[in-house]
Write an enzyme that holds these catalytic residues in place. Structure first.
Site, mmCIF file in Angstrom:
data_model
loop_
_atom_site.group_PDB
_atom_site.id
_atom_site.type_symbol
_atom_site.label_atom_id
_atom_site.label_comp_id
_atom_site.label_asym_id
_atom_site.label_seq_id
_atom_site.Cartn_x
_atom_site.Cartn_y
_atom_site.Cartn_z
ATOM 1 N N CYS A 129 0.597 -1.268 -0.464
ATOM 2 C CA CYS A 129 -0.397 0.224 0.377
ATOM 3 C C CYS A 129 0.448 1.325 -0.292
ATOM 4 O O CYS A 129 0.235 2.613 -0.283
ATOM 5 C CB CYS A 129 -0.994 0.097 0.993
ATOM 6 N N HIS A 260 -3.563 6.996 2.537
ATOM 7 C CA HIS A 260 -4.213 5.284 1.944
ATOM 8 C C HIS A 260 -5.535 4.815 2.438
ATOM 9 O O HIS A 260 -5.849 5.218 3.715
ATOM 10 C CB HIS A 260 -2.981 4.370 2.719
ATOM 11 N N ASN A 290 -10.115 -0.659 -0.701
ATOM 12 C CA ASN A 290 -8.638 -0.626 -0.766
ATOM 13 C C ASN A 290 -8.348 -1.030 -1.680
ATOM 14 O O ASN A 290 -8.486 -1.885 -2.262
ATOM 15 C CB ASN A 290 -8.429 -1.382 0.593
#
Length: 342
Positions: A129, A260, A290
């Site tokens: 990520c 994020h 996500n």
């Protein structure tokens, strides 16, 4: 050993100390047409829309269709970024992904081929990520040193290909998509500071493999939720504070934080710890889920294309991912809003 609760600095100086700088000249996003809603997941696994919304804030995710690999999605985002930047070539192609089409060649090589470009270096980068901000850090350094004059930084993820759809703790989180940016060399800072770090002693909190309590289960994306939550918040808050300071700003002076997009609860916790209202935090996790490395460029692209970002805005991007990895970028936004939004 450095405490994970303390800010971690680069060995390299900040961009403001250089005479050569990098700035974003164009951004592009791509989301596949396929959708995976909470109602769809209710049929696939023991869960509910209420349970998902309370724990993640996610309503829907995009899911890549047949032939929509990380490279192919990256190509579409890259073309849009290059068109906005008004360029037909770049000095390097960097693709951040943890879900590449193949182990080799790199997704960046497939992207280069599809774009019809030959000669420049192209390579993949896997920091999960944190991949996009790591890619920006690398591109910024290459531009500062004069190795290249421009770079195409792409983050593209086919995360639903890594998910175990019998594991309700992870399958509700992830979606697919791609974001890209063209960076160019400039005299005045666009990117003002970068930070990155890692601690492999925490590698077991997010990984690809069997369930920890069932070694015979399929290899898939696994997470230790509570450990991930605490460490993600700690790291992103530390990065946000340090990046603002390195750029010469107070946290209160930052116009927008782009974290994020892990889940709504983590994003809200980061904003609260930084002492900023959610009106200064770019959030799109409810619509896309996500998307790992792609989450920051997707949120950044949305903020620009909607006209929310204005030239001169102070922007801080912060991320945390498997590894454990973390990092971020502080930049002064140098693009005008699209004409249709002015």
């Amino acid at each position: 050993m450095t405490s994970l609760l303390q800010p971690v600095t680069n060995s390299s100086p900040d961009a403001t100390r250089h005479t050569r700088h990098a700035t974003m000249a164009g951004v592009g996003v791509y989301l596949p047409e396929g959708l995976l809603t909470n109602a769809d997941l209710e049929v696939m696994v023991e869960t509910s829309d209420t349970w998902i919304m309370e724990r993640t804030g996610i309503r829907t995710r995009h899911r890549a269709g047949s032939g929509e690999t990380a490279a192919m999605m990256g190509v579409k985002a890259a073309r849009r970024a290059m068109q906005m930047a008004g360029v037909d070539t770049v000095g390097a192609i960097i693709c951040a992904t943890c879900s590449p089409d193949t182990l080799m060649p790199a997704a960046a090589c497939f992207i280069q081929r599809e774009l019809g470009l030959v000669g420049m270096p192209c390579f993949d980068l896997n920091a999960a990520c944190s991949g996009y901000v790591f890619g920006l850090n690398v591109a910024n350094s290459l531009i500062q040193t004069g190795s290249i004059d421009s770079a195409l930084v792409i983050a593209s993820e086919a995360m639903t290909s890594l998910v175990d759809f019998t594991d309700r703790t992870t399958c509700v989180l992830f979606g697919d998509g791609a974001g890209a940016a063209v960076l160019k060399a400039t005299d005045a800072p666009g990117i003002r500071a970068t930070r990155w770090g890692a601690d492999a002693s925490r590698a077991d909190i997010i990984y690809i493999g069997p369930k920890q309590d069932n070694e015979d289960s399929v290899d898939a994306l696994r997470m230790r939720g509570s450990n991930t939550f605490r460490l993600a918040v700690d790291r992103m808050v530390a990065m946000g504070e340090e990046l603002a300071a390195a750029a010469g700003w107070k946290v209160s002076e930052v116009d927008f934080f782009i974290p994020h997009q892990a889940n709504q609860r983590i994003i809200e916790a980061v904003g609260k710890r930084l002492g900023v209202g959610l009106d200064k935090v770019i959030i799109n996790v409810s619509e896309v889920g996500n998307t790992s490395a792609a989450s920051i460029p997707l949120a950044l692209g949305d903020a620009h294309l909607s006209g929310r970002l204005k030239r001169g805005d102070k922007v801080v991007c912060i991320a945390f991912g498997a590894g454990a990895t973390w990092g971020g970028v502080a930049m002064e936004w140098q693009l005008d809003p699209p004409a249709a939004t002015r």
